[in-house]
Design a protein around this motif. Structure first.
Motif, PDB file in Angstrom:
ATOM      1  N   GLU A   1      24.662   5.435  67.681  1.00 54.74           N
ATOM      2  CA  GLU A   1      23.968   6.287  68.666  1.00 54.74           C
ATOM      3  C   GLU A   1      24.215   5.782  70.090  1.00 54.74           C
ATOM      4  O   GLU A   1      23.986   4.622  70.406  1.00 54.74           O
ATOM      5  CB  GLU A   1      22.471   6.298  68.379  1.00 54.74           C
ATOM      6  CG  GLU A   1      21.683   7.230  69.296  1.00 54.74           C
ATOM      7  CD  GLU A   1      20.216   7.334  68.895  1.00 54.74           C
ATOM      8  OE1 GLU A   1      19.473   8.071  69.574  1.00 54.74           O
ATOM      9  OE2 GLU A   1      19.816   6.683  67.909  1.00 54.74           O
ATOM     10  N   ASP A   2      24.724   6.734  70.937  1.00 60.62           N
ATOM     11  CA  ASP A   2      25.032   6.359  72.321  1.00 60.62           C
ATOM     12  C   ASP A   2      24.468   7.350  73.340  1.00 60.62           C
ATOM     13  O   ASP A   2      24.638   7.163  74.548  1.00 60.62           O
ATOM     14  CB  ASP A   2      26.539   6.219  72.522  1.00 60.62           C
ATOM     15  CG  ASP A   2      27.319   7.513  72.236  1.00 60.62           C
ATOM     16  OD1 ASP A   2      26.674   8.550  71.994  1.00 60.62           O
ATOM     17  OD2 ASP A   2      28.562   7.481  72.260  1.00 60.62           O
ATOM     18  N   GLY A   3      23.830   8.416  72.863  1.00 60.52           N
ATOM     19  CA  GLY A   3      23.238   9.392  73.773  1.00 60.52           C
ATOM     20  C   GLY A   3      24.230  10.335  74.408  1.00 60.52           C
ATOM     21  O   GLY A   3      23.851  11.191  75.204  1.00 60.52           O
ATOM     22  N   VAL A   4      25.513  10.189  74.062  1.00 62.15           N
ATOM     23  CA  VAL A   4      26.546  11.066  74.628  1.00 62.15           C
ATOM     24  C   VAL A   4      27.199  11.895  73.537  1.00 62.15           C
ATOM     25  O   VAL A   4      27.087  13.115  73.497  1.00 62.15           O
ATOM     26  CB  VAL A   4      27.617  10.241  75.387  1.00 62.15           C
ATOM     27  CG1 VAL A   4      28.694  11.164  75.957  1.00 62.15           C
ATOM     28  CG2 VAL A   4      26.968   9.452  76.510  1.00 62.15           C
ATOM     29  N   ASP A   5      27.910  11.224  72.618  1.00 62.02           N
ATOM     30  CA  ASP A   5      28.570  11.919  71.510  1.00 62.02           C
ATOM     31  C   ASP A   5      27.822  11.713  70.190  1.00 62.02           C
ATOM     32  O   ASP A   5      27.738  12.619  69.375  1.00 62.02           O
ATOM     33  CB  ASP A   5      30.017  11.427  71.360  1.00 62.02           C
ATOM     34  CG  ASP A   5      30.878  11.793  72.561  1.00 62.02           C
ATOM     35  OD1 ASP A   5      30.743  12.938  73.051  1.00 62.02           O
ATOM     36  OD2 ASP A   5      31.666  10.950  73.011  1.00 62.02           O
ATOM     37  N   PHE A   6      27.298  10.505  69.976  1.00 60.43           N
ATOM     38  CA  PHE A   6      26.557  10.188  68.756  1.00 60.43           C
ATOM     39  C   PHE A   6      25.065  10.358  69.021  1.00 60.43           C
ATOM     40  O   PHE A   6      24.437   9.504  69.649  1.00 60.43           O
ATOM     41  CB  PHE A   6      26.859   8.759  68.303  1.00 60.43           C
ATOM     42  CG  PHE A   6      28.270   8.556  67.822  1.00 60.43           C
ATOM     43  CD1 PHE A   6      28.592   8.660  66.480  1.00 60.43           C
ATOM     44  CD2 PHE A   6      29.290   8.268  68.720  1.00 60.43           C
ATOM     45  CE1 PHE A   6      29.888   8.483  66.030  1.00 60.43           C
ATOM     46  CE2 PHE A   6      30.598   8.082  68.287  1.00 60.43           C
ATOM     47  CZ  PHE A   6      30.893   8.198  66.937  1.00 60.43           C
ATOM     48  N   VAL A   7      24.516  11.472  68.542  1.00 65.07           N
ATOM     49  CA  VAL A   7      23.115  11.814  68.803  1.00 65.07           C
ATOM     50  C   VAL A   7      22.489  12.399  67.532  1.00 65.07           C
ATOM     51  O   VAL A   7      22.863  13.503  67.117  1.00 65.07           O
ATOM     52  CB  VAL A   7      22.990  12.845  69.956  1.00 65.07           C
ATOM     53  CG1 VAL A   7      21.522  13.194  70.196  1.00 65.07           C
ATOM     54  CG2 VAL A   7      23.631  12.325  71.223  1.00 65.07           C
ATOM     55  N   PRO A   8      21.555  11.696  66.850  1.00 65.66           N
ATOM     56  CA  PRO A   8      20.873  12.274  65.686  1.00 65.66           C
ATOM     57  C   PRO A   8      20.166  13.561  66.085  1.00 65.66           C
ATOM     58  O   PRO A   8      19.389  13.572  67.048  1.00 65.66           O
ATOM     59  CB  PRO A   8      19.873  11.187  65.279  1.00 65.66           C
ATOM     60  CG  PRO A   8      20.400   9.926  65.883  1.00 65.66           C
ATOM     61  CD  PRO A   8      21.078  10.346  67.161  1.00 65.66           C
ATOM     62  N   THR A   9      20.427  14.623  65.363  1.00 62.35           N
ATOM     63  CA  THR A   9      19.999  15.947  65.810  1.00 62.35           C
ATOM     64  C   THR A   9      19.273  16.712  64.710  1.00 62.35           C
ATOM     65  O   THR A   9      19.667  16.653  63.538  1.00 62.35           O
ATOM     66  CB  THR A   9      21.235  16.763  66.259  1.00 62.35           C
ATOM     67  OG1 THR A   9      21.931  16.032  67.264  1.00 62.35           O
ATOM     68  CG2 THR A   9      20.834  18.116  66.822  1.00 62.35           C
ATOM     69  N   ASN A  10      18.214  17.406  65.113  1.00 53.91           N
ATOM     70  CA  ASN A  10      17.512  18.307  64.202  1.00 53.91           C
ATOM     71  C   ASN A  10      18.521  19.234  63.530  1.00 53.91           C
ATOM     72  O   ASN A  10      19.409  19.777  64.177  1.00 53.91           O
ATOM     73  CB  ASN A  10      16.490  19.122  65.010  1.00 53.91           C
ATOM     74  CG  ASN A  10      15.737  20.134  64.176  1.00 53.91           C
ATOM     75  OD1 ASN A  10      16.297  21.134  63.719  1.00 53.91           O
ATOM     76  ND2 ASN A  10      14.465  19.886  63.974  1.00 53.91           N
TER      77      ASN A  10
END
Length: 557
Positions: A44-53
């Motif tokens: 998770e980096d807040g740009v490309d890797f973002v855990p999403t609903n």
């Protein structure tokens, strides 16, 4: 025949595919694990890797893959009759597209969210990876260059669509802030976004914006193309939650509302399919239905571009591995529903058979025009909505889908350049800004270098999109199949679609080869030969990779 019968049969079959077949594939073949730590959490980096609903991610995935192609392909293919197009869309969605999309997500998630092209080197071999990366680049180049032309043409022809198309970007930016900064309830945000989006659609005809035919010595559509690529470059560098996710999510909701409106009009109007079931009197020059049907309708049945999205952006945002079934398989079902709507609009949206024949005067006719005009006709007569408003609604739907696909496509092209930088040890290519410039530059080179000052160069190689795209789908299924063999899991559910696609793709390439030669189109002839060689090499790699995997499995027993 009544369009209602086709509508009900199609929706019922796709529903059964999701609730029954996809459940079997998820549990018995891919064996999705709810406790597996996905790359979205691990990196998770807040740009490309973002855990999403998963609902938001479904919106991103679905609208990224559902560009103009699931409208254009089916609306062209009905020239052979509505039945072949209908059957390929339904069976392709259930047994091909769903397992392809979900499988590509699963394969990528299990390999650190690497793109299917990059992980081919580990799963199949370096030769296959080289072929794959070339095919991927060609597909992305075609998609980005052509969709820019499609959107620019729609905005030139329908000035009422300009405000909704660009206003949707502002709506998406606000939606992203509401979801991730304000932590607002998703249902509330969804309602606000949909209301704002449809308000723009109704405002559009009152505030038409017409680009002049010429601006500073450039054609108006060329100016729109430059603006679109400038926007897409910025969008590809922003964190996914800022624009990409919310734009795709709200467009996904917009599509379902649009489909409900269109399907509702069909139920109330109960139109007949004026096109023939099997058209035995096709216009002169129309190619044979086999194998061209299976490459003319790519998106809406199965599409290699989906594998790029699945492994390029979607896998980096998957919260739980089990979400791959909903996001991937149901995303394919959503596109199948759009393709079904395109078939109905292009066959039941005309008053008479003569009107339909006037639209389909040669192969390649129809497309978005048939969808917009046929759909507007049914909405007007079925729901009483003014035909101009209905046409604007459907035009904006097509333009927004093409736009979201272009957004994702350019981001994916940036990833490809970065992966090339990784593979060939070129640090400068791994920088996001540099890779984005290379992606935009290659698209503009094709658009203006091959097409001249109007920027329509992408349309020159578009005739090869279907075959190249299906070859890419075959490569993705190859990677998934080899992984299944190595894990000692059932492989026939991916191997059969893989073999079918390779046979149809090679057959279509051979037919097109003769056609381009007869036309004297040596540019497409050369590109066709390159893709044909790639297809043959892929078939050979398939056999060798599967043989190696089965041999390795035997040694381990």
């Amino acid at each position: 025949m009544s369009a209602i019968i086709i509508l009900v049969l199609g929706l019922a079959a796709m529903a059964a595919g999701y609730f029954l077949y996809s459940k079997f594939i998820a549990e018995k073949v891919y064996r999705l694990d709810p406790d597996y730590t996905t790359p979205a959490h691990e990196y998770e980096d807040g740009v490309d890797f973002v855990p999403t609903n998963r609902y938001v991610l479904w919106g991103h995935h679905f609208t990224s893959v559902a560009g103009a192609a699931p409208i254009v392909g089916p609306a062209i293919a009905v020239i052979w009759g509505w039945l072949p197009a209908f059957l390929w869309v339904i069976f392709g969605t259930i047994f091909f597209a769903g397992i392809h999309d979900a499988g590509a997500i699963w394969a990528s998630v299990r390999n650190k969210a690497r793109s299917v092209g990059a992980l081919t080197g580990d799963v199949v071999g370096k030769r296959a990876r080289s072929i794959f990366m070339i095919v991927i680049f060609l597909v992305l180049l075609m998609v980005n260059a052509v969709f820019a032309v499609v959107i620019a043409s729609l905005m030139m022809d329908f000035s009422s669509a300009v405000v909704p198309v660009w206003g949707a970007i502002l709506v998406a930016l606000v939606i992203g802030q509401m979801i991730y900064r304000r932590k607002m309830s998703l249902p509330v945000v969804s309602i606000i976004g949909v209301v704002a989006l449809y308000a723009l659609i109704f405002i559009g005809p009152s505030v038409p914006i017409q680009m002049p035919e010429e601006v500073g010595g450039m054609a108006g559509n060329a100016v729109w193309i430059l603006i679109l690529f400038g926007y897409a470059a910025i969008a590809s560098l922003l964190p996914v939650w800022v624009l990409l996710q919310p734009r795709d999510y709200i467009n996904g909701l917009q599509l379902f509302i649009g489909l409900i409106v269109l399907y509702g009009a069909i139920l109330l109007l109960n139109p007949d399919l004026v096109a023939p079931m099997i058209n035995s009197d096709v216009p002169a020059g129309t190619p044979p239905i086999f194998p061209l049907l299976f490459v003319t309708i790519a998106c809406g049945a199965i599409s290699g571009f989906h594998g790029l999205v699945s492994s390029g952006t979607t896998s980096k945002q998957l919260d739980k591995e089990t979400d791959a079934r909903f996001v991937g398989y149901f995303g394919a079902v959503g596109e199948g529903m759009l393709a079904l709507a395109a078939i109905l609009a292009a066959t039941a949206g005309f008053a008479t058979f003569a009107d339909w024949q006037a639209m389909y005067t040669d192969f390649g006719a129809g497309g978005v025009t048939a969808f917009v005009e046929g759909g507007a006709y049914m909405i007007h007569h079925g729901l009483g909505l003014p035909e101009a408003t209905a046409a604007t609604l459907l035009t904006v739907m097509a333009a927004l889908f093409a736009g979201t696909t272009m957004d994702t496509g350019l981001r994916l092209q940036r990833y490809i350049f970065q992966e090339w930088g990784e593979i060939y040890h070129q640090p400068w290519m791994k920088k996001p800004a540099t890779a984005t410039l290379l992606a935009v530059g290659s698209c503009l080179l094709l658009a203006f270098g091959a097409g001249g000052p109007d920027g329509s160069g992408g349309m020159i190689i578009w005739p090869l999109f279907g075959t190249t795209n299906q070859l890419l789908a075959g490569l993705t299924l190859l990677v998934v199949t080899v992984m299944l063999v190595r894990l000692r899991r059932p492989m026939w559910f991916t191997l059969v679609p893989l073999c079918f696609l390779l046979v149809m793709t090679i057959g279509a390439l051979l037919l097109q080869l003769r056609s381009f030669y007869d036309q004297g189109n040596y540019f497409l002839l050369i590109v066709d030969i390159v893709v044909l060689i790639a297809a043959i090499l892929v078939a050979m790699e398939c056999a060798q990779a599967l043989k190696r995997a089965r041999t390795e499995m035997g040694k381990q027993l």
